[in-house]
Design a protein around this motif. Structure first.
Motif, PDB file in Angstrom:
ATOM      1  N   GLU A  73       0.757  -1.175  -0.055  1.00  0.00           N
ATOM      2  CA  GLU A  73      -0.027   0.187  -0.049  1.00  0.00           C
ATOM      3  C   GLU A  73       0.692   1.363   0.041  1.00  0.00           C
ATOM      4  OE1 GLU A  73      -3.293  -0.890   2.919  1.00  0.00           O
ATOM      5  OE2 GLU A  73      -4.154  -1.238   0.973  1.00  0.00           O
ATOM      6  N   ALA A  74       1.805   1.444   0.891  1.00  0.00           N
ATOM      7  CA  ALA A  74       2.627   2.650   1.045  1.00  0.00           C
ATOM      8  C   ALA A  74       3.627   2.653  -0.266  1.00  0.00           C
ATOM      9  CB  ALA A  74       3.319   2.482   2.368  1.00  0.00           C
ATOM     10  N   ASN A  75       4.003   3.716  -0.584  1.00  0.00           N
ATOM     11  CA  ASN A  75       5.192   4.095  -1.436  1.00  0.00           C
ATOM     12  C   ASN A  75       6.542   3.322  -0.930  1.00  0.00           C
ATOM     13  OD1 ASN A  75       3.292   5.106  -3.116  1.00  0.00           O
ATOM     14  ND2 ASN A  75       4.163   7.244  -3.067  1.00  0.00           N
ATOM     15  N   GLY A  76       7.267   2.663  -1.743  1.00  0.00           N
ATOM     16  CA  GLY A  76       8.538   2.070  -0.973  1.00  0.00           C
ATOM     17  C   GLY A  76       8.136   0.851  -0.146  1.00  0.00           C
ATOM     18  N   SER A  77       6.906   0.330  -0.411  1.00  0.00           N
ATOM     19  CA  SER A  77       6.709  -1.013   0.272  1.00  0.00           C
ATOM     20  C   SER A  77       7.358  -2.233  -0.889  1.00  0.00           C
ATOM     21  CB  SER A  77       5.574  -1.286   0.721  1.00  0.00           C
ATOM     22  OG  SER A  77       4.633  -1.000  -0.319  1.00  0.00           O
ATOM     23  N   PHE A  78       7.505  -3.207  -0.285  1.00  0.00           N
ATOM     24  CA  PHE A  78       8.143  -4.279  -1.166  1.00  0.00           C
ATOM     25  C   PHE A  78       7.592  -5.824  -0.592  1.00  0.00           C
ATOM     26  CE2 PHE A  78      11.452  -4.312   2.073  1.00  0.00           C
ATOM     27  CZ  PHE A  78      11.611  -5.457   2.370  1.00  0.00           C
ATOM     28  N   LEU A  79       7.602  -6.690  -1.499  1.00  0.00           N
ATOM     29  CA  LEU A  79       7.514  -8.078  -1.324  1.00  0.00           C
ATOM     30  C   LEU A  79       8.428  -8.960  -1.993  1.00  0.00           C
ATOM     31  CD1 LEU A  79       5.550  -9.769  -3.530  1.00  0.00           C
ATOM     32  CD2 LEU A  79       3.712  -8.451  -2.494  1.00  0.00           C
ATOM     33  N   ARG A  92       6.598  -1.057  -4.706  1.00  0.00           N
ATOM     34  CA  ARG A  92       5.672   0.029  -5.118  1.00  0.00           C
ATOM     35  C   ARG A  92       6.866   1.181  -4.789  1.00  0.00           C
ATOM     36  NH1 ARG A  92       0.751   1.190  -6.121  1.00  0.00           N
ATOM     37  NH2 ARG A  92      -0.281  -0.422  -5.185  1.00  0.00           N
ATOM     38  N   ASP A  93       7.351   1.908  -5.987  1.00  0.00           N
ATOM     39  CA  ASP A  93       8.353   2.650  -6.041  1.00  0.00           C
ATOM     40  C   ASP A  93       8.066   4.189  -5.353  1.00  0.00           C
ATOM     41  OD1 ASP A  93       7.440   4.377  -7.811  1.00  0.00           O
ATOM     42  OD2 ASP A  93       8.569   3.767  -9.534  1.00  0.00           O
ATOM     43  N   LYS A  94       8.965   5.017  -5.296  1.00  0.00           N
ATOM     44  CA  LYS A  94       8.794   6.248  -4.543  1.00  0.00           C
ATOM     45  C   LYS A  94       7.474   7.282  -5.295  1.00  0.00           C
ATOM     46  CE  LYS A  94      13.538   7.415  -4.627  1.00  0.00           C
ATOM     47  NZ  LYS A  94      13.916   6.525  -4.861  1.00  0.00           N
ATOM     48  N   ALA A  95       7.276   6.988  -6.441  1.00  0.00           N
ATOM     49  CA  ALA A  95       6.142   7.704  -7.225  1.00  0.00           C
ATOM     50  C   ALA A  95       4.913   6.739  -7.109  1.00  0.00           C
ATOM     51  CB  ALA A  95       6.568   7.762  -8.501  1.00  0.00           C
ATOM     52  N   GLY A  96       5.037   5.836  -6.421  1.00  0.00           N
ATOM     53  CA  GLY A  96       3.814   4.882  -6.232  1.00  0.00           C
ATOM     54  C   GLY A  96       3.680   3.986  -7.547  1.00  0.00           C
ATOM     55  N   LYS A  97       4.592   3.657  -8.431  1.00  0.00           N
ATOM     56  CA  LYS A  97       4.383   2.917  -9.407  1.00  0.00           C
ATOM     57  C   LYS A  97       4.707   1.431  -8.837  1.00  0.00           C
ATOM     58  CE  LYS A  97       6.410   2.975 -13.992  1.00  0.00           C
ATOM     59  NZ  LYS A  97       6.218   1.720 -14.273  1.00  0.00           N
ATOM     60  N   ARG A 108      27.035 -10.522  -8.960  1.00  0.00           N
ATOM     61  CA  ARG A 108      27.323 -12.120  -8.659  1.00  0.00           C
ATOM     62  C   ARG A 108      26.081 -12.892  -8.617  1.00  0.00           C
ATOM     63  NH1 ARG A 108      31.549 -11.092  -9.597  1.00  0.00           N
ATOM     64  NH2 ARG A 108      33.137 -11.857  -8.154  1.00  0.00           N
ATOM     65  N   GLY A 109      24.896 -12.314  -8.720  1.00  0.00           N
ATOM     66  CA  GLY A 109      23.813 -13.130  -8.611  1.00  0.00           C
ATOM     67  C   GLY A 109      22.978 -13.286  -7.431  1.00  0.00           C
ATOM     68  N   THR A 110      23.862 -12.793  -6.041  1.00  0.00           N
ATOM     69  CA  THR A 110      23.151 -12.909  -4.811  1.00  0.00           C
ATOM     70  C   THR A 110      21.693 -12.104  -4.732  1.00  0.00           C
ATOM     71  OG1 THR A 110      25.277 -12.682  -4.077  1.00  0.00           O
ATOM     72  CG2 THR A 110      23.624 -12.536  -2.543  1.00  0.00           C
ATOM     73  N   LYS A 111      20.539 -12.966  -4.083  1.00  0.00           N
ATOM     74  CA  LYS A 111      19.330 -12.275  -3.825  1.00  0.00           C
ATOM     75  C   LYS A 111      19.755 -10.817  -2.953  1.00  0.00           C
ATOM     76  CE  LYS A 111      16.327 -16.279  -3.702  1.00  0.00           C
ATOM     77  NZ  LYS A 111      15.614 -17.336  -2.908  1.00  0.00           N
ATOM     78  N   ILE A 112      19.130  -9.923  -3.548  1.00  0.00           N
ATOM     79  CA  ILE A 112      19.418  -8.694  -2.860  1.00  0.00           C
ATOM     80  C   ILE A 112      18.468  -8.259  -1.793  1.00  0.00           C
ATOM     81  CG2 ILE A 112      20.476  -7.368  -4.852  1.00  0.00           C
ATOM     82  CD1 ILE A 112      17.965  -5.841  -5.120  1.00  0.00           C
ATOM     83  N   CYS A 113      17.268  -9.207  -1.772  1.00  0.00           N
ATOM     84  CA  CYS A 113      16.443  -9.049  -0.828  1.00  0.00           C
ATOM     85  C   CYS A 113      15.842 -10.318   0.012  1.00  0.00           C
ATOM     86  CB  CYS A 113      15.244  -8.208  -1.175  1.00  0.00           C
ATOM     87  SG  CYS A 113      13.985  -7.880  -0.070  1.00  0.00           S
ATOM     88  N   ARG A 114      16.178 -10.555   0.991  1.00  0.00           N
ATOM     89  CA  ARG A 114      15.787 -11.783   1.660  1.00  0.00           C
ATOM     90  C   ARG A 114      14.178 -11.872   2.528  1.00  0.00           C
ATOM     91  NH1 ARG A 114      21.032 -14.841   3.138  1.00  0.00           N
ATOM     92  NH2 ARG A 114      22.257 -13.937   1.582  1.00  0.00           N
ATOM     93  N   ALA A 115      14.011 -10.604   2.802  1.00  0.00           N
ATOM     94  CA  ALA A 115      12.864 -10.578   3.671  1.00  0.00           C
ATOM     95  C   ALA A 115      11.557 -10.921   2.686  1.00  0.00           C
ATOM     96  CB  ALA A 115      12.564  -9.157   4.129  1.00  0.00           C
ATOM     97  N   ASP A 116      10.711 -11.418   3.445  1.00  0.00           N
ATOM     98  CA  ASP A 116       9.207 -11.807   2.659  1.00  0.00           C
ATOM     99  C   ASP A 116       8.587 -10.472   2.384  1.00  0.00           C
ATOM    100  OD1 ASP A 116       9.338 -14.292   2.821  1.00  0.00           O
ATOM    101  OD2 ASP A 116       8.205 -14.708   4.778  1.00  0.00           O
ATOM    102  N   SER A 117       8.664  -9.277   2.991  1.00  0.00           N
ATOM    103  CA  SER A 117       8.166  -8.134   2.677  1.00  0.00           C
ATOM    104  C   SER A 117       8.487  -7.065   3.760  1.00  0.00           C
ATOM    105  CB  SER A 117       6.297  -8.312   2.849  1.00  0.00           C
ATOM    106  OG  SER A 117       6.030  -8.590   4.241  1.00  0.00           O
ATOM    107  N   GLY A 118       8.174  -5.710   3.597  1.00  0.00           N
ATOM    108  CA  GLY A 118       8.699  -4.557   4.433  1.00  0.00           C
ATOM    109  C   GLY A 118       8.665  -3.369   3.468  1.00  0.00           C
ATOM    110  N   ARG A 119       9.305  -2.425   4.077  1.00  0.00           N
ATOM    111  CA  ARG A 119       9.360  -1.098   3.442  1.00  0.00           C
ATOM    112  C   ARG A 119      10.885  -0.735   3.351  1.00  0.00           C
ATOM    113  NH1 ARG A 119       5.246   3.972   4.879  1.00  0.00           N
ATOM    114  NH2 ARG A 119       5.921   5.101   3.298  1.00  0.00           N
ATOM    115  N   GLY A 136      15.128   0.261  -9.167  1.00  0.00           N
ATOM    116  CA  GLY A 136      16.178  -0.685 -10.003  1.00  0.00           C
ATOM    117  C   GLY A 136      17.523  -0.410 -10.262  1.00  0.00           C
ATOM    118  N   ALA A 137      17.926   0.967 -10.004  1.00  0.00           N
ATOM    119  CA  ALA A 137      19.140   1.509 -10.458  1.00  0.00           C
ATOM    120  C   ALA A 137      20.296   1.110  -9.509  1.00  0.00           C
ATOM    121  CB  ALA A 137      19.022   3.064 -10.526  1.00  0.00           C
TER     122      ALA A 137
END
Ligand code: FES
Ligand SMILES: [Fe+2]
Length: 447
Positions: A73-79, A92-97, A108-119, A136-137
């Motif tokens: 729901e919030a800008n900056g949230s992820f799953l 949901r990026d800073k602009a809400g997209k 080298r391919g490591t998972k950059i995010c290990r959490a299930d969800s968050g902000r 993504g930059a």
């Protein structure tokens, strides 16, 4: 009926007949699925080459479900989730997209995010510390000047982004294929039934209580085709649930509808998915919902709610009953394994105490400890076990129930109903449409 079947074909509701001599890798298509998909070869569920081709021709092409908007729901949230075997980060990026990325560092391919969800507005790789933003930059590289020199071009190392991402009634889908149709085109006539299921009340829906995730040993297509409308198994596989009074005996009245592109739904009328399961405490809420449904879609369409079970090709299934609504993804994890992500979706307008009640009812029936889920999982895994051996992988499985009994849904129910329906509840028409779509996509790759 022959004429009606032809009509359905002409209306584009049925994927084309499977051509016998098209190639699917080292197979001839006719060896795997017969023309009307009333026979399907056992190797579809155990062959490693087919599994590898499915990753390219189905999972890298189709729109896949990646989450619900209420999780972001919030800008900056992820799953984080997966698209087939590929790990993805949905934000949901800073602009809400909404955006989706391969969850894999471009160093080298490591998972950059290990959490299930968050902000978070940044994602720092746990290996060497490259850090990406929610667009993504690649924002920062530890010791950049010292170890790479001043000419290092960070802009060439953005995260790999999905080709398209879109949502409908809160369900978020993404695809890796830049040539894919729009999500609404992909869902086609299925959107009519999604409207009935998810756009019922002011305020829309929410995913309640996170996801259940667990693994079972079965090929991903077995549960997908079951949810496509396998009413035949209910009195047998779920006999104990019926005896315990958890649900009524299966009624013989109902529908199986497929709507093109391999998507389908099915529901019995007057059984567990309808009438008697409406609890008294829901009455006020249900009456209100019914009134909103009638105002929006008319009496006839409102009478189709709850809509029953279904599968959106390739691996998103749902069950909409008077007690609860679950959506689940059958994520492939090898040819003989899936990780199930199952969730409960409720109308936001549902009062809190009823949300808790619905959650209880869902958990008793579905999810890793649910009685119906246990019944199904046991049977599905025994299918896989029986096809593991040298002999068990040979021969055809039968899908001919209800052949020749299909016609346009509108002929049976009148407008606004869409898709192709059968005049009986117990039919394998939806499964045939599913495997015809499978064969269509699998043969396209070899043209
Ligand atoms: S793998 Fe991510 S920084 Fe090296
Ligand atoms: Fe079942």
């Amino acid at each position: 009926m022959g004429e009606r079947a032809k009509h359905a074909e002409l209306a584009g509701l049925q994927p084309p007949p499977v051509p016998p001599d098209a190639r699917i890798g080292s197979f001839r298509s006719g060896e795997l699925v017969n023309a009307d998909a009333s026979a399907v070869d056992r190797r579809l569920f155990v062959d490693e080459e087919l599994y590898r081709l499915e990753q390219e021709r189905i999972f890298a092409k189709c729109w896949l479900f990646v989450g619900h908007e209420s999780q972001l729901e919030a800008n900056g949230s992820f799953l984080t989730t997966t698209m087939a075997e590929d790990p993805v980060l949905v934000v949901r990026d800073k602009a809400g997209k909404l955006r989706g990325y391969l969850n894999s560092c471009t160093h080298r391919g490591t998972k950059i995010c290990r959490a299930d969800s968050g902000r978070s507005s940044t994602f720092k790789c746990p290996y060497h510390g490259w850090t990406f933003n929610s667009e993504g930059a690649l924002m920062s590289v530890p010791r950049l000047g010292q170890v790479y020199g001043e000419n290092f071009d960070r802009s060439k190392h953005s995260l790999r982004e999905v080709a398209k991402i879109d949502s409908i009634h809160g369900l978020i889908f993404a695809t890796w294929d830049p040539a894919a149709p729009t999500l609404r085109e992909y869902l086609g006539e299925m959107t009519f039934y999604l409207d009935l299921m998810l756009a019922r009340m002011e305020g829309g829906t929410e995913l309640l209580g996170g996801l259940h995730k667990w693994t079972i040993g079965v090929n991903w297509k077995i549960p997908a085709e079951n949810f496509a409308g396998d009413h035949y198994h209910v009195p047998v596989t779920h006999g104990a649930g019926v005896e315990m009074g958890y649900r009524s005996q299966l009624s013989n009245d109902g529908y199986c509808i497929h709507t093109g592109n391999g998507h389908s739904i099915g529901s019995e009328r007057g059984g567990a998915q309808q009438g008697h399961a409406v609890q008294t405490e829901y009455k006020g809420f249900m009456d209100n919902m019914r009134a909103q449904l009638v105002a929006k879609y008319g009496e006839k369409a409102a009478a189709f709610v709850p809509v029953g079970v279904g599968t959106i090709f390739p691996n998103l299934s749902f069950m909409d009953t008077a007690r609860f609504r679950t959506f689940r993804v059958w994520h492939p994890r090898g040819v003989d394994k899936i990780e199930i992500h199952s969730c409960l979706i409720v109308d936001r307008a549902l009062p809190e105490d009823l949300k808790r009640e619905v959650r209880k009812r869902y958990s008793l029936a579905f999810g890793p400890s649910g009685i119906f889920e246990q019944d199904d999982g046991d049977v599905w895994q025994s299918i896989q076990d029986s096809m593991r051996g040298r002999i068990g992988r040979q021969g055809w499985l039968n899908y001919e129930m209800g052949v020749g009994r299909e016609g346009p849904t509108v002929d049976r129910y009148g407008p606004p109903f869409v898709g192709s329906t059968s005049d009986i509840l117990m039919t394998e028409a939806n499964q045939r449409a599913y495997y015809r779509q499978w064969a269509k996509l699998m043969t396209e790759g070899d043209r």
